[in-house]
Design a protein around this motif. Structure first.
Motif, PDB file in Angstrom:
ATOM      1  N   SER A   1      35.902  19.750  27.257  1.00  0.00           N
ATOM      2  CA  SER A   1      35.500  21.151  27.325  1.00  0.00           C
ATOM      3  C   SER A   1      36.421  21.991  28.205  1.00  0.00           C
ATOM      4  CB  SER A   1      34.062  21.260  27.851  1.00  0.00           C
ATOM      5  OG  SER A   1      33.960  20.697  29.152  1.00  0.00           O
ATOM      6  N   ASN A   2      37.433  21.373  28.809  1.00  0.00           N
ATOM      7  CA  ASN A   2      38.356  22.121  29.663  1.00  0.00           C
ATOM      8  C   ASN A   2      39.420  22.869  28.871  1.00  0.00           C
ATOM      9  OD1 ASN A   2      37.018  21.175  31.934  1.00  0.00           O
ATOM     10  ND2 ASN A   2      38.373  19.406  32.174  1.00  0.00           N
ATOM     11  N   LYS A   3      39.462  22.637  27.554  1.00  0.00           N
ATOM     12  CA  LYS A   3      40.424  23.314  26.687  1.00  0.00           C
ATOM     13  C   LYS A   3      39.677  23.989  25.548  1.00  0.00           C
ATOM     14  CE  LYS A   3      44.013  21.425  28.849  1.00  0.00           C
ATOM     15  NZ  LYS A   3      45.030  22.202  29.583  1.00  0.00           N
ATOM     16  N   GLU A   4      40.208  25.125  25.100  1.00  0.00           N
ATOM     17  CA  GLU A   4      39.633  25.814  23.954  1.00  0.00           C
ATOM     18  C   GLU A   4      40.746  26.315  23.043  1.00  0.00           C
ATOM     19  OE1 GLU A   4      37.339  29.108  25.293  1.00  0.00           O
ATOM     20  OE2 GLU A   4      39.080  30.315  25.872  1.00  0.00           O
ATOM     21  N   ALA A   5      40.395  26.620  21.814  1.00  0.00           N
ATOM     22  CA  ALA A   5      41.375  27.040  20.829  1.00  0.00           C
ATOM     23  C   ALA A   5      42.012  28.369  21.213  1.00  0.00           C
ATOM     24  CB  ALA A   5      40.722  27.159  19.460  1.00  0.00           C
ATOM     25  N   SER A   6      43.299  28.493  20.914  1.00  0.00           N
ATOM     26  CA  SER A   6      44.022  29.738  21.188  1.00  0.00           C
ATOM     27  C   SER A   6      43.710  30.793  20.128  1.00  0.00           C
ATOM     28  CB  SER A   6      45.528  29.468  21.223  1.00  0.00           C
ATOM     29  OG  SER A   6      45.857  28.596  22.280  1.00  0.00           O
ATOM     30  N   LEU A   7      44.222  31.980  20.340  1.00  0.00           N
ATOM     31  CA  LEU A   7      44.160  33.132  19.431  1.00  0.00           C
ATOM     32  C   LEU A   7      42.832  33.872  19.470  1.00  0.00           C
ATOM     33  CD1 LEU A   7      46.105  31.783  16.311  1.00  0.00           C
ATOM     34  CD2 LEU A   7      46.958  33.057  18.277  1.00  0.00           C
ATOM     35  N   GLY A   8      41.873  33.411  20.273  1.00  0.00           N
ATOM     36  CA  GLY A   8      40.697  34.204  20.562  1.00  0.00           C
ATOM     37  C   GLY A   8      39.671  34.327  19.457  1.00  0.00           C
ATOM     38  N   LEU A   9      38.781  35.305  19.649  1.00  0.00           N
ATOM     39  CA  LEU A   9      37.629  35.479  18.776  1.00  0.00           C
ATOM     40  C   LEU A   9      38.008  35.981  17.390  1.00  0.00           C
ATOM     41  CD1 LEU A   9      34.534  35.365  18.602  1.00  0.00           C
ATOM     42  CD2 LEU A   9      34.474  37.700  19.493  1.00  0.00           C
ATOM     43  N   VAL A  10      39.050  36.790  17.301  1.00  0.00           N
ATOM     44  CA  VAL A  10      39.455  37.326  15.999  1.00  0.00           C
ATOM     45  C   VAL A  10      39.811  36.200  15.039  1.00  0.00           C
ATOM     46  CG1 VAL A  10      41.159  38.749  14.799  1.00  0.00           C
ATOM     47  CG2 VAL A  10      40.240  39.492  16.994  1.00  0.00           C
ATOM     48  N   TRP A  11      40.600  35.249  15.530  1.00  0.00           N
ATOM     49  CA  TRP A  11      40.993  34.129  14.674  1.00  0.00           C
ATOM     50  C   TRP A  11      39.814  33.195  14.415  1.00  0.00           C
ATOM     51  CZ3 TRP A  11      44.019  32.433  11.134  1.00  0.00           C
ATOM     52  CH2 TRP A  11      44.134  31.079  10.880  1.00  0.00           C
ATOM     53  N   ALA A  12      38.949  32.990  15.397  1.00  0.00           N
ATOM     54  CA  ALA A  12      37.798  32.098  15.215  1.00  0.00           C
ATOM     55  C   ALA A  12      36.906  32.565  14.074  1.00  0.00           C
ATOM     56  CB  ALA A  12      36.996  32.005  16.507  1.00  0.00           C
ATOM     57  N   ASN A  13      36.842  33.865  13.855  1.00  0.00           N
ATOM     58  CA  ASN A  13      36.018  34.405  12.772  1.00  0.00           C
ATOM     59  C   ASN A  13      36.671  34.272  11.398  1.00  0.00           C
ATOM     60  OD1 ASN A  13      33.768  35.283  14.277  1.00  0.00           O
ATOM     61  ND2 ASN A  13      34.883  37.097  14.948  1.00  0.00           N
ATOM     62  N   GLN A  14      37.917  33.825  11.352  1.00  0.00           N
ATOM     63  CA  GLN A  14      38.629  33.739  10.079  1.00  0.00           C
ATOM     64  C   GLN A  14      38.560  32.352   9.442  1.00  0.00           C
ATOM     65  OE1 GLN A  14      39.763  36.700   9.082  1.00  0.00           O
ATOM     66  NE2 GLN A  14      39.258  37.551  11.075  1.00  0.00           N
ATOM     67  N   VAL A  15      38.268  31.326  10.236  1.00  0.00           N
ATOM     68  CA  VAL A  15      38.353  29.956   9.725  1.00  0.00           C
ATOM     69  C   VAL A  15      36.995  29.477   9.248  1.00  0.00           C
ATOM     70  CG1 VAL A  15      40.312  29.419  11.203  1.00  0.00           C
ATOM     71  CG2 VAL A  15      38.012  28.951  12.021  1.00  0.00           C
ATOM     72  N   ASN A  16      37.005  28.621   8.231  1.00  0.00           N
ATOM     73  CA  ASN A  16      35.779  28.025   7.698  1.00  0.00           C
ATOM     74  C   ASN A  16      35.380  26.756   8.430  1.00  0.00           C
ATOM     75  OD1 ASN A  16      37.361  29.023   4.802  1.00  0.00           O
ATOM     76  ND2 ASN A  16      35.384  29.910   5.347  1.00  0.00           N
ATOM     77  N   ALA A  17      36.357  26.067   8.993  1.00  0.00           N
ATOM     78  CA  ALA A  17      36.072  24.821   9.717  1.00  0.00           C
ATOM     79  C   ALA A  17      37.048  24.700  10.873  1.00  0.00           C
ATOM     80  CB  ALA A  17      36.188  23.613   8.792  1.00  0.00           C
ATOM     81  N   ARG A  18      36.534  24.330  12.036  1.00  0.00           N
ATOM     82  CA  ARG A  18      37.359  24.177  13.236  1.00  0.00           C
ATOM     83  C   ARG A  18      37.205  22.761  13.764  1.00  0.00           C
ATOM     84  NH1 ARG A  18      37.671  28.625  17.888  1.00  0.00           N
ATOM     85  NH2 ARG A  18      39.549  29.119  16.674  1.00  0.00           N
ATOM     86  N   ILE A  19      38.341  22.078  13.933  1.00  0.00           N
ATOM     87  CA  ILE A  19      38.352  20.680  14.361  1.00  0.00           C
ATOM     88  C   ILE A  19      39.209  20.576  15.611  1.00  0.00           C
ATOM     89  CG2 ILE A  19      38.997  18.325  13.708  1.00  0.00           C
ATOM     90  CD1 ILE A  19      38.749  19.372  10.755  1.00  0.00           C
ATOM     91  N   MET A  20      38.712  19.844  16.595  1.00  0.00           N
ATOM     92  CA  MET A  20      39.436  19.655  17.847  1.00  0.00           C
ATOM     93  C   MET A  20      39.917  18.215  17.950  1.00  0.00           C
ATOM     94  SD  MET A  20      38.184  20.358  21.768  1.00  0.00           S
ATOM     95  CE  MET A  20      39.354  20.282  23.135  1.00  0.00           C
ATOM     96  N   MET A  21      41.183  18.038  18.316  1.00  0.00           N
ATOM     97  CA  MET A  21      41.751  16.719  18.562  1.00  0.00           C
ATOM     98  C   MET A  21      42.248  16.708  20.011  1.00  0.00           C
ATOM     99  SD  MET A  21      43.819  16.142  14.958  1.00  0.00           S
ATOM    100  CE  MET A  21      44.053  14.377  15.186  1.00  0.00           C
ATOM    101  N   SER A  22      41.851  15.684  20.761  1.00  0.00           N
ATOM    102  CA  SER A  22      42.178  15.665  22.182  1.00  0.00           C
ATOM    103  C   SER A  22      42.554  14.272  22.642  1.00  0.00           C
ATOM    104  CB  SER A  22      40.993  16.188  23.006  1.00  0.00           C
ATOM    105  OG  SER A  22      39.828  15.435  22.734  1.00  0.00           O
ATOM    106  N   ARG A  23      43.348  14.232  23.712  1.00  0.00           N
ATOM    107  CA  ARG A  23      43.681  12.970  24.369  1.00  0.00           C
ATOM    108  C   ARG A  23      42.583  12.636  25.366  1.00  0.00           C
ATOM    109  NH1 ARG A  23      48.569  15.830  25.516  1.00  0.00           N
ATOM    110  NH2 ARG A  23      48.083  15.572  27.717  1.00  0.00           N
ATOM    111  N   THR A  24      42.253  11.368  25.472  1.00  0.00           N
ATOM    112  CA  THR A  24      41.176  10.960  26.378  1.00  0.00           C
ATOM    113  C   THR A  24      41.674  10.158  27.562  1.00  0.00           C
ATOM    114  OG1 THR A  24      40.742   8.877  25.211  1.00  0.00           O
ATOM    115  CG2 THR A  24      39.610  10.853  24.411  1.00  0.00           C
ATOM    116  N   GLY A  25      42.869   9.584  27.478  1.00  0.00           N
ATOM    117  CA  GLY A  25      43.361   8.731  28.545  1.00  0.00           C
ATOM    118  C   GLY A  25      42.763   7.340  28.518  1.00  0.00           C
ATOM    119  N   ARG A  26      41.905   7.063  27.546  1.00  0.00           N
ATOM    120  CA  ARG A  26      41.281   5.748  27.445  1.00  0.00           C
ATOM    121  C   ARG A  26      42.115   4.841  26.546  1.00  0.00           C
ATOM    122  NH1 ARG A  26      35.622   7.527  25.176  1.00  0.00           N
ATOM    123  NH2 ARG A  26      37.050   8.676  23.854  1.00  0.00           N
TER     124      ARG A  26
END
Length: 463
Positions: free
Chosen positions: A292-317
């Motif tokens: 939760s320390n990272k969020e998608a760039s380009l803000g709210l305008v872009w968030a309203n344009q996409v149909n599906a949002r997927i997050m990929m992150s490194r865990t260090g595990r």
């Protein structure tokens, strides 16, 4: 009807057709997907003229009600090559949608995009789209050697059914170049492949990575923010037109920005919700520590344009798979026989880095999370991890904490190896708390400060 060229419409005047051509608008969907304000800006005409053209086209092209059996372009689904990942995405990557994958550098975003550009070529009977892919880069170069490595390593792929011939690529280093490609060059390429039966139609468009276009050293002002919002809206409109008109899937890779917690208050001084409290529902995931320390760039305008949002992150595990464990045992045996004590470092002991994929929101699938690794064959979900919704995460809420601790104590073998350290920490903390509580009660009863008379004496009325 909706694919008819604007230049052929009899109810538009010559001057209206000329300004539409100047604005690079060629078909009815391109016009209808643009708002009158965008239409005026692109065609360099007044808002009243733009609205008049928009209304004229709408009046002469009323919506038609048809049954699903009569629908020509049925939704198609492209497999990722991994059954667990397909399940998390709602079956796979669906056409007619704008998909976004965002995450940190080296999280595996490009690996996923390369893998999908190959599976889009696979025959539909094998889970693909029987099509081709168009891979648009901003500043990087498409790694063709990695593509060939995935083809050779993945058990479902071969050079007979997919390869480099059906992946078209181009570089768009600036926003005007990207808009020109999306409005002119790419539609022409897609239409050309649709008309030629010997070529595979374009079924997947990838942009890697959109946020790079908006890196600027200029000072952020109201004017620059408005301009950025307009550019994002125009780009997303062109992408939606392509996805809808040609029934293809659009995948956009995005970057992340840091999340700063400015306090626990969830409301502003005016009484409304503040952005950082709302953004956690659509801008990031929170299924593992640090996600939760990272969020998608380009803000709210872009968030309203996409149909599906997927997050990929490194865990260090890290996790030891069967092959890795076998190699580690072999190294230990060799080390013992050679007299070095079998010492190995963390870099060469066969432990594989684990990453996390979370569906933040989607119009075709519920929020969920899976752990995955990147191998020579591409993205692969760890086989012993089921698709787990965040609400069902054992440690996601205090109400389920006790059940989680009991489950760990009774069935420790069911806990994923990468989570063992975290689970044991939680269990040990709980056991320590219970032991302290039991010891406190034991000391209380041993003190014998309550006499036997207090247990046997009945309270008389009036006392």
């Amino acid at each position: 009807m909706y694919s008819e060229q604007l230049s052929a419409l009899p109810y538009l005047t010559h001057s209206q057709k000329a300004v539409l051509k100047k604005g690079n608008l060629q078909t009815i969907p391109e016009l209808l997907f643009a708002s009158p304000q965008d239409l005026a800006r692109r065609c360099r005409i007044s808002p009243l003229e733009a609205k008049a053209i928009f209304n004229t086209v709408c009046e002469n092209n009323p919506p038609q009600i048809i049954s699903l059996a009569e629908e020509d372009d049925q939704e198609q689904i492209c497999s990722t090559g991994d059954a667990h990942l397909d399940a998390a995405l709602g079956g796979g990557l669906r056409t007619g949608m704008l998909w976004e994958i965002f995450g940190q550098s080296a999280a595996g975003k490009t690996q996923m995009a390369l893998q999908l550009s190959l599976f889009a070529q696979v025959p539909a009977s094998l889970g693909g789209l029987s099509g081709s892919a168009c891979y648009i880069t901003i500043s990087s170069k498409l790694p063709t050697s990695r593509l060939l490595q995935i083809v050779d390593a993945h058990p479902l792929l071969s050079r007979e059914i997919c390869g480099l011939d059906d992946i078209n690529t181009m570089k768009t280093p600036t926003i005007p170049v990207l808009i020109h490609v999306l409005s002119k060059i790419l539609p022409d390429l897609v239409a050309q492949r649709v008309d030629d039966p010997e070529l595979k139609p374009v079924k997947l468009v990838i942009i890697d990575a959109l946020a790079e276009l908006f890196h600027s050293s200029d000072k952020t002002t109201t004017t620059t923010l408005i301009e950025r919002s307009q550019n994002i809206a125009e780009i997303s409109t062109l992408l939606h037109v392509l996805a809808s008109k040609y029934n293809l899937a659009v995948l956009v890779l995005n970057e992340v920005s840091d999340v700063f917690n400015h306090g626990e208050s969830g409301t502003s001084s005016s009484g409304g919700l503040v952005y950082n409290q709302q953004a956690k529902w659509f801008g990031a995931a929170d299924t593992v520590p640090g996600e939760s320390n990272k969020e998608a760039s380009l803000g709210l305008v872009w968030a309203n344009q996409v149909n599906a949002r997927i997050m990929m992150s490194r865990t260090g595990r890290r996790r030891y798979l069967e092959d890795s464990l076998q190699n580690k045992r072999q190294k230990a045996d060799d080390g013992h026989s050679s007299g070095n004590g079998g010492a190995t470092t963390n870099a060469d002991d066969g432990a594989i880095l684990v990453r996390r994929l979370s569906v933040v929101f989607s119009s075709v699938a519920p929020p969920s999370s899976v752990d995955y690794i990147v191998t020579a064959a591409g993205i692969s979900v760890l086989p012993d991890d089921d698709v787990l919704a965040p609400a069902e995460n054992a440690f996601s809420s205090p109400e389920r904490h006790d059940d989680a601790i009991s489950a760990i104590s009774m069935a420790g073998s069911q806990v994923a190896p990468l989570d063992v350290g975290f689970a044991e920490q939680e269990a040990q903390s709980e056991r320590t708390h219970l032991q302290d509580e039991d010891e406190e009660w034991e000391n209380y009863w041993n003190a014998d400060v309550i006499s036997e008379e207090m247990y046997t004496r009945l309270e008389e009325p009036g006392e």
